[in-house]
Design a protein around this motif. Structure first.
Motif, PDB file in Angstrom:
ATOM      1  N   PHE A 227       0.834  -1.190   0.000  1.00 36.70           N
ATOM      2  CA  PHE A 227       0.000   0.000   0.000  1.00 36.70           C
ATOM      3  C   PHE A 227       0.878   1.252   0.000  1.00 36.70           C
ATOM      4  O   PHE A 227       1.920   1.283   0.665  1.00 36.70           O
ATOM      5  CB  PHE A 227      -0.913   0.023   1.233  1.00 36.70           C
ATOM      6  CG  PHE A 227      -2.056  -0.931   1.147  1.00 36.70           C
ATOM      7  CD1 PHE A 227      -3.131  -0.675   0.309  1.00 36.70           C
ATOM      8  CD2 PHE A 227      -2.061  -2.098   1.911  1.00 36.70           C
ATOM      9  CE1 PHE A 227      -4.190  -1.562   0.221  1.00 36.70           C
ATOM     10  CE2 PHE A 227      -3.118  -2.985   1.836  1.00 36.70           C
ATOM     11  CZ  PHE A 227      -4.181  -2.724   0.994  1.00 36.70           C
ATOM     12  N   ASN A 228       0.449   2.264  -0.732  1.00 33.36           N
ATOM     13  CA  ASN A 228       1.174   3.521  -0.788  1.00 33.36           C
ATOM     14  C   ASN A 228       0.744   4.444   0.347  1.00 33.36           C
ATOM     15  O   ASN A 228      -0.399   4.363   0.820  1.00 33.36           O
ATOM     16  CB  ASN A 228       0.921   4.234  -2.126  1.00 33.36           C
ATOM     17  CG  ASN A 228       1.451   3.446  -3.304  1.00 33.36           C
ATOM     18  OD1 ASN A 228       2.559   2.904  -3.244  1.00 33.36           O
ATOM     19  ND2 ASN A 228       0.671   3.383  -4.376  1.00 33.36           N
ATOM     20  N   PRO A 229       1.628   5.351   0.806  1.00 35.66           N
ATOM     21  CA  PRO A 229       1.215   6.353   1.810  1.00 35.66           C
ATOM     22  C   PRO A 229       0.009   7.146   1.316  1.00 35.66           C
ATOM     23  O   PRO A 229      -0.052   7.547   0.151  1.00 35.66           O
ATOM     24  CB  PRO A 229       2.462   7.240   1.936  1.00 35.66           C
ATOM     25  CG  PRO A 229       3.602   6.348   1.563  1.00 35.66           C
ATOM     26  CD  PRO A 229       3.064   5.450   0.482  1.00 35.66           C
ATOM     27  N   GLY A 230      -0.960   7.332   2.188  1.00 34.32           N
ATOM     28  CA  GLY A 230      -2.183   8.043   1.844  1.00 34.32           C
ATOM     29  C   GLY A 230      -3.285   7.149   1.326  1.00 34.32           C
ATOM     30  O   GLY A 230      -4.445   7.573   1.242  1.00 34.32           O
ATOM     31  N   GLU A 231      -2.961   5.916   0.988  1.00 33.65           N
ATOM     32  CA  GLU A 231      -3.949   4.996   0.437  1.00 33.65           C
ATOM     33  C   GLU A 231      -4.884   4.493   1.542  1.00 33.65           C
ATOM     34  O   GLU A 231      -4.464   4.184   2.654  1.00 33.65           O
ATOM     35  CB  GLU A 231      -3.242   3.817  -0.225  1.00 33.65           C
ATOM     36  CG  GLU A 231      -4.115   3.010  -1.155  1.00 33.65           C
ATOM     37  CD  GLU A 231      -3.309   2.081  -2.046  1.00 33.65           C
ATOM     38  OE1 GLU A 231      -3.929   1.296  -2.778  1.00 33.65           O
ATOM     39  OE2 GLU A 231      -2.057   2.146  -2.013  1.00 33.65           O
ATOM     40  N   LYS A 232      -6.173   4.406   1.214  1.00 30.35           N
ATOM     41  CA  LYS A 232      -7.176   3.894   2.146  1.00 30.35           C
ATOM     42  C   LYS A 232      -7.650   2.522   1.680  1.00 30.35           C
ATOM     43  O   LYS A 232      -7.846   2.305   0.484  1.00 30.35           O
ATOM     44  CB  LYS A 232      -8.392   4.833   2.212  1.00 30.35           C
ATOM     45  CG  LYS A 232      -8.103   6.215   2.768  1.00 30.35           C
ATOM     46  CD  LYS A 232      -9.369   7.072   2.743  1.00 30.35           C
ATOM     47  CE  LYS A 232      -9.097   8.494   3.198  1.00 30.35           C
ATOM     48  NZ  LYS A 232     -10.306   9.355   3.100  1.00 30.35           N
ATOM     49  N   TYR A 233      -7.838   1.624   2.630  1.00 33.58           N
ATOM     50  CA  TYR A 233      -8.316   0.296   2.275  1.00 33.58           C
ATOM     51  C   TYR A 233      -9.235  -0.241   3.369  1.00 33.58           C
ATOM     52  O   TYR A 233      -9.144   0.151   4.528  1.00 33.58           O
ATOM     53  CB  TYR A 233      -7.150  -0.657   2.026  1.00 33.58           C
ATOM     54  CG  TYR A 233      -6.257  -0.896   3.211  1.00 33.58           C
ATOM     55  CD1 TYR A 233      -6.441  -2.001   4.040  1.00 33.58           C
ATOM     56  CD2 TYR A 233      -5.209  -0.022   3.510  1.00 33.58           C
ATOM     57  CE1 TYR A 233      -5.618  -2.231   5.127  1.00 33.58           C
ATOM     58  CE2 TYR A 233      -4.380  -0.242   4.604  1.00 33.58           C
ATOM     59  CZ  TYR A 233      -4.585  -1.345   5.410  1.00 33.58           C
ATOM     60  OH  TYR A 233      -3.775  -1.559   6.493  1.00 33.58           O
ATOM     61  N   MET A 234     -10.109  -1.139   2.964  1.00 32.16           N
ATOM     62  CA  MET A 234     -11.086  -1.738   3.872  1.00 32.16           C
ATOM     63  C   MET A 234     -10.706  -3.193   4.128  1.00 32.16           C
ATOM     64  O   MET A 234     -10.319  -3.909   3.209  1.00 32.16           O
ATOM     65  CB  MET A 234     -12.490  -1.663   3.242  1.00 32.16           C
ATOM     66  CG  MET A 234     -13.592  -2.326   4.070  1.00 32.16           C
ATOM     67  SD  MET A 234     -15.198  -2.337   3.193  1.00 32.16           S
ATOM     68  CE  MET A 234     -15.590  -0.586   3.132  1.00 32.16           C
ATOM     69  N   VAL A 235     -10.816  -3.610   5.372  1.00 31.02           N
ATOM     70  CA  VAL A 235     -10.583  -5.011   5.741  1.00 31.02           C
ATOM     71  C   VAL A 235     -11.878  -5.585   6.293  1.00 31.02           C
ATOM     72  O   VAL A 235     -12.460  -5.028   7.226  1.00 31.02           O
ATOM     73  CB  VAL A 235      -9.461  -5.151   6.778  1.00 31.02           C
ATOM     74  CG1 VAL A 235      -9.355  -6.596   7.254  1.00 31.02           C
ATOM     75  CG2 VAL A 235      -8.130  -4.689   6.198  1.00 31.02           C
ATOM     76  N   LEU A 236     -12.323  -6.687   5.706  1.00 31.65           N
ATOM     77  CA  LEU A 236     -13.468  -7.430   6.233  1.00 31.65           C
ATOM     78  C   LEU A 236     -12.940  -8.691   6.897  1.00 31.65           C
ATOM     79  O   LEU A 236     -12.392  -9.571   6.216  1.00 31.65           O
ATOM     80  CB  LEU A 236     -14.437  -7.816   5.115  1.00 31.65           C
ATOM     81  CG  LEU A 236     -15.542  -6.821   4.754  1.00 31.65           C
ATOM     82  CD1 LEU A 236     -14.949  -5.633   4.014  1.00 31.65           C
ATOM     83  CD2 LEU A 236     -16.597  -7.495   3.905  1.00 31.65           C
ATOM     84  N   ASP A 237     -13.064  -8.759   8.198  1.00 35.14           N
ATOM     85  CA  ASP A 237     -12.699  -9.973   8.920  1.00 35.14           C
ATOM     86  C   ASP A 237     -13.948 -10.842   9.020  1.00 35.14           C
ATOM     87  O   ASP A 237     -14.841 -10.587   9.831  1.00 35.14           O
ATOM     88  CB  ASP A 237     -12.158  -9.624  10.307  1.00 35.14           C
ATOM     89  CG  ASP A 237     -11.849 -10.868  11.124  1.00 35.14           C
ATOM     90  OD1 ASP A 237     -11.625 -11.932  10.509  1.00 35.14           O
ATOM     91  OD2 ASP A 237     -11.846 -10.788  12.365  1.00 35.14           O
ATOM     92  N   GLY A 241     -18.369 -16.258  13.741  1.00 36.62           N
ATOM     93  CA  GLY A 241     -19.539 -15.646  14.348  1.00 36.62           C
ATOM     94  C   GLY A 241     -19.863 -14.265  13.819  1.00 36.62           C
ATOM     95  O   GLY A 241     -21.003 -13.980  13.465  1.00 36.62           O
ATOM     96  N   THR A 242     -18.858 -13.415  13.766  1.00 39.15           N
ATOM     97  CA  THR A 242     -19.103 -12.020  13.394  1.00 39.15           C
ATOM     98  C   THR A 242     -18.326 -11.616  12.151  1.00 39.15           C
ATOM     99  O   THR A 242     -17.358 -12.261  11.756  1.00 39.15           O
ATOM    100  CB  THR A 242     -18.702 -11.073  14.548  1.00 39.15           C
ATOM    101  OG1 THR A 242     -17.317 -11.273  14.872  1.00 39.15           O
ATOM    102  CG2 THR A 242     -19.552 -11.316  15.777  1.00 39.15           C
ATOM    103  N   VAL A 243     -18.780 -10.533  11.555  1.00 42.33           N
ATOM    104  CA  VAL A 243     -18.053  -9.851  10.483  1.00 42.33           C
ATOM    105  C   VAL A 243     -17.670  -8.486  11.016  1.00 42.33           C
ATOM    106  O   VAL A 243     -18.527  -7.698  11.420  1.00 42.33           O
ATOM    107  CB  VAL A 243     -18.916  -9.712   9.213  1.00 42.33           C
ATOM    108  CG1 VAL A 243     -18.212  -8.843   8.181  1.00 42.33           C
ATOM    109  CG2 VAL A 243     -19.229 -11.080   8.625  1.00 42.33           C
ATOM    110  N   ASP A 244     -16.377  -8.230  11.053  1.00 41.27           N
ATOM    111  CA  ASP A 244     -15.833  -6.950  11.528  1.00 41.27           C
ATOM    112  C   ASP A 244     -15.255  -6.192  10.351  1.00 41.27           C
ATOM    113  O   ASP A 244     -14.534  -6.771   9.526  1.00 41.27           O
ATOM    114  CB  ASP A 244     -14.704  -7.193  12.538  1.00 41.27           C
ATOM    115  CG  ASP A 244     -15.206  -7.240  13.967  1.00 41.27           C
ATOM    116  OD1 ASP A 244     -16.421  -7.159  14.151  1.00 41.27           O
ATOM    117  OD2 ASP A 244     -14.378  -7.353  14.878  1.00 41.27           O
TER     118      ASP A 244
END
Length: 601
Positions: A227-237, A241-244
């Motif tokens: 990932f580059n500095p300033g880049e935004k990303y989403m993580v789905l765990d 039981g749960t999705v975070d």
């Protein structure tokens, strides 16, 4: 890179004074652990040991089932594969009814909104045990197994006191659920100052950031980059039981800022299993369904194991039906026309053959997945519609449920404008990231407060904020009761290592040596009163005052924040700046009817 054996490396302490970091990913369906010495981490942060040999498993497994068995006297018997195999044997011989078996019990901490130290769990035999005992014994079993593995490799040079323990928890859990896990771990023998709680999707985000996993076209080919500095990303765990869901932005120094507070829901892999069980209940009726589960637990254990195997193999476009053996209970109930009952409800999608087999059409198997996947996709859409989240570059899927090809396919095809991918070792991303967090907790530089937090007090009447009908005169002065004193605002950026807000309070009763604030949270940005709608009591923050100053006039300064994964507080003498070391949050009482002991200055 060839790694040296542990015995060849001189031991060196981490910055937090420990020789080794050990992480436990305590999951709904599976539990695993990892560990690494400081030297290993400094040479290569990704050199993390995860292999573990669990009793009852034929393989060197990454994780064990989160299942635990207690004997007829409620004493711990076994954990993981061993517990499941033993209970299955008991059920086959119909000798299981006095034993206490628990599976998928972690979800109780998310579902129970009134969690206390006396909360009980129902075992498979419908007997009850205190939840704190079940969790603590499960954690003890894992820590004992982990330490045995460490001593096998390192000898006894690493003592338990030389370990920093990291325990993962869902980011969407309540403060009381996090405290519950901390107390369970302490009851299992982990000292409080040795324990760090890591948020599961945050840990996965840390691990993914360290890898070159983003595929990018370049010069007619494809390369992998970080990932580059300033880049935004989403993580789905995507857990059992749960999705975070967490969203981070990369800083120029490699640290991470949380862009939006963690969110999610109970849409994990066991949702698919629940849909399967519900389909049987709908066909046969609730009474028969419950009777079959109570009278033929062995049959149900085997049925659910078969379904889990088929669920993991299922892929998009699969055209093969799935045949499962029904519990013998149904074959003995000759008066039940199962085939007709399933035919009426589901047609060819879910059929019964000769009262022995349940045949699941691929279309029905896909339907079992739909409820969870629909909620996951809806939640992602709602996040991406937010103005500051529209420029997210990538969506990463981690956790055990992320390894399902059905989940991968449906999310990839839905969010075509984003780079959706599953990193290598998606199932252990949380575990390995938790290890890295244990070594470098300041890798998360900024977090977002999930709530507005404050404390209860009696405040001097302010006509600009307070209602006149709440005025209470004391000693000729006008006060209001139940005032909310804010420390953090929902959505506020909280810098790790940054300054914290403080307020000064006067102790109302000079004769007591233990005083407390009641702690509250709200989705409102600026609550005025603790007893207004939308404000909820979390518990108390207790402070012990010196007993040798019985009539001292105490003025206390309270700083409170959530820079880490848990609320933290500092209390000092407002006049001398002397710190009070005996502080304790308590979010697990059955009731908090007492009033706080302070007047805000």
């Amino acid at each position: 890179m060839a790694h040296r054996a542990v015995s060849e490396i001189p031991y060196k302490r981490t910055r937090h004074g420990k020789l080794l970091v050990a992480a436990i990913d305590f999951g709904t369906t599976c539990t695993g652990y990892a560990y690494s010495l400081t030297q290993h981490y400094e040479e290569d942060p990704l050199n993390i040991r995860t292999k573990q040999s669990w009793k009852g498993s034929v393989d060197i497994s990454i994780q064990a089932p989160t299942s635990i068995l207690f004997d007829t006297n409620r004493k711990f018997h076994s954990f993981g594969f061993e517990a499941e195999n033993k209970y299955k044997d008991f059920a086959a011989k119909q000798t299981h009814r006095q034993w206490f078996f628990f599976k998928h019990f972690k979800m109780m901490l998310h579902r129970n909104k009134n969690l206390t130290r006396d909360t009980e769990l129902e075992a498979s035999n419908q007997g009850l045990m205190k939840a704190i005992d079940v969790f603590s014994e499960a954690i003890r079993a894992v820590t004992d197994h982990l330490y045995s593995t460490i001593t096998t490799e390192c000898g006894h040079a690493v003592k338990r006191s030389e370990i920093r323990w990291v325990l993962t928890v869902p980011a969407i859990w309540s403060d009381s659920a996090k405290m519950f896990m901390r107390e369970a771990a302490e009851k299992a023998g982990i000292e409080g100052d040795q324990l760090v709680l890591a948020l599961e999707p945050e840990a996965a985000s840390i691990y993914c950031k360290e890898q070159a996993i983003i595929k990018e076209a370049k010069d007619g080919g494809a390369i992998l980059r970080h990932f580059n500095p300033g880049e935004k990303y989403m993580v789905l765990d995507l857990g059992g039981g749960t999705v975070d869901v967490t969203i981070h932005q990369v800083n120029t120094n490699g640290t991470l800022n949380e862009v939006y507070s963690a969110s999610g829901g109970p849409w994990g892999g066991i949702t698919v299993n629940e849909a399967f069980r519900n389909s049987i209940e709908v066909a046969v009726g609730k009474d028969i369904f419950l009777e079959s589960r109570n009278q033929d637990q062995y049959g149900w254990i085997m049925l659910e194991k078969q379904f889990e195997d088929e669920k993991r193999k299922f892929y998009p476009g699969d055209s093969v039906s799935h045949r499962l053996h029904l519990p013998k209970y149904f074959t003995h109930k000759k008066y039940l026309d199962l085939a007709e009952q399933f035919k009426v409800k589901y047609g060819d999608a879910l059929e019964v053959e000769d009262n022995f087999y349940l045949v699941i059409d691929p279309s029905m198997m896909e339907e079992y997945f739909d409820a969870a996947i629909y909620k996951i996709k809806y939640h992602i859409h709602s996040l991406l519609r937010k103005e500051k989240l529209g420029n997210i570059s990538s969506i990463m899927l981690v956790g055990g449920f992320a390894e399902s090809r059905v989940v991968q396919d449906k999310i990839t095809k839905t969010f075509t404008t984003k780079s959706v991918f599953v990193p290598p070792e998606a199932g252990v991303s949380v575990l390995k990231g938790a290890m890295m967090f244990g070594h470098s907790p300041n890798i998360i530089a900024e977090r977002i407060s999930p709530w507005t937090y404050g404390v209860h007090t009696r405040a001097v009447f302010d006509k600009r904020r307070h209602d006149t009908n709440r005025i209470k005169k004391i000693g000729g002065k006008e006060y209001v009761e139940n005032a909310f004193v804010k420390y953090l605002e929902i959505g506020e950026s909280v810098l790790v290592g940054g300054s914290t807000l403080s307020h000064v309070f006067t102790v109302a009763n000079r004769k007591v040596h233990r005083v407390f604030w009641k702690v509250y949270k709200s989705e409102k940005k600026n609550p005025v009163y603790c007893n207004e709608e939308g404000v909820h009591c979390l518990g108390t923050l207790e402070v012990e005052l010196p007993k040798d100053k019985e009539n001292w006039y105490w003025r206390l300064k309270l700083n409170m924040t959530c820079r880490g994964t848990e609320l933290e507080a500092i209390v000092s003498d407002a006049d001398t700046e002397e710190l009070f070391k005996t502080l304790r949050f308590d979010f697990l009482k059955s009731e908090y009817g007492l009033e706080s002991d302070f007047i805000q200055e």
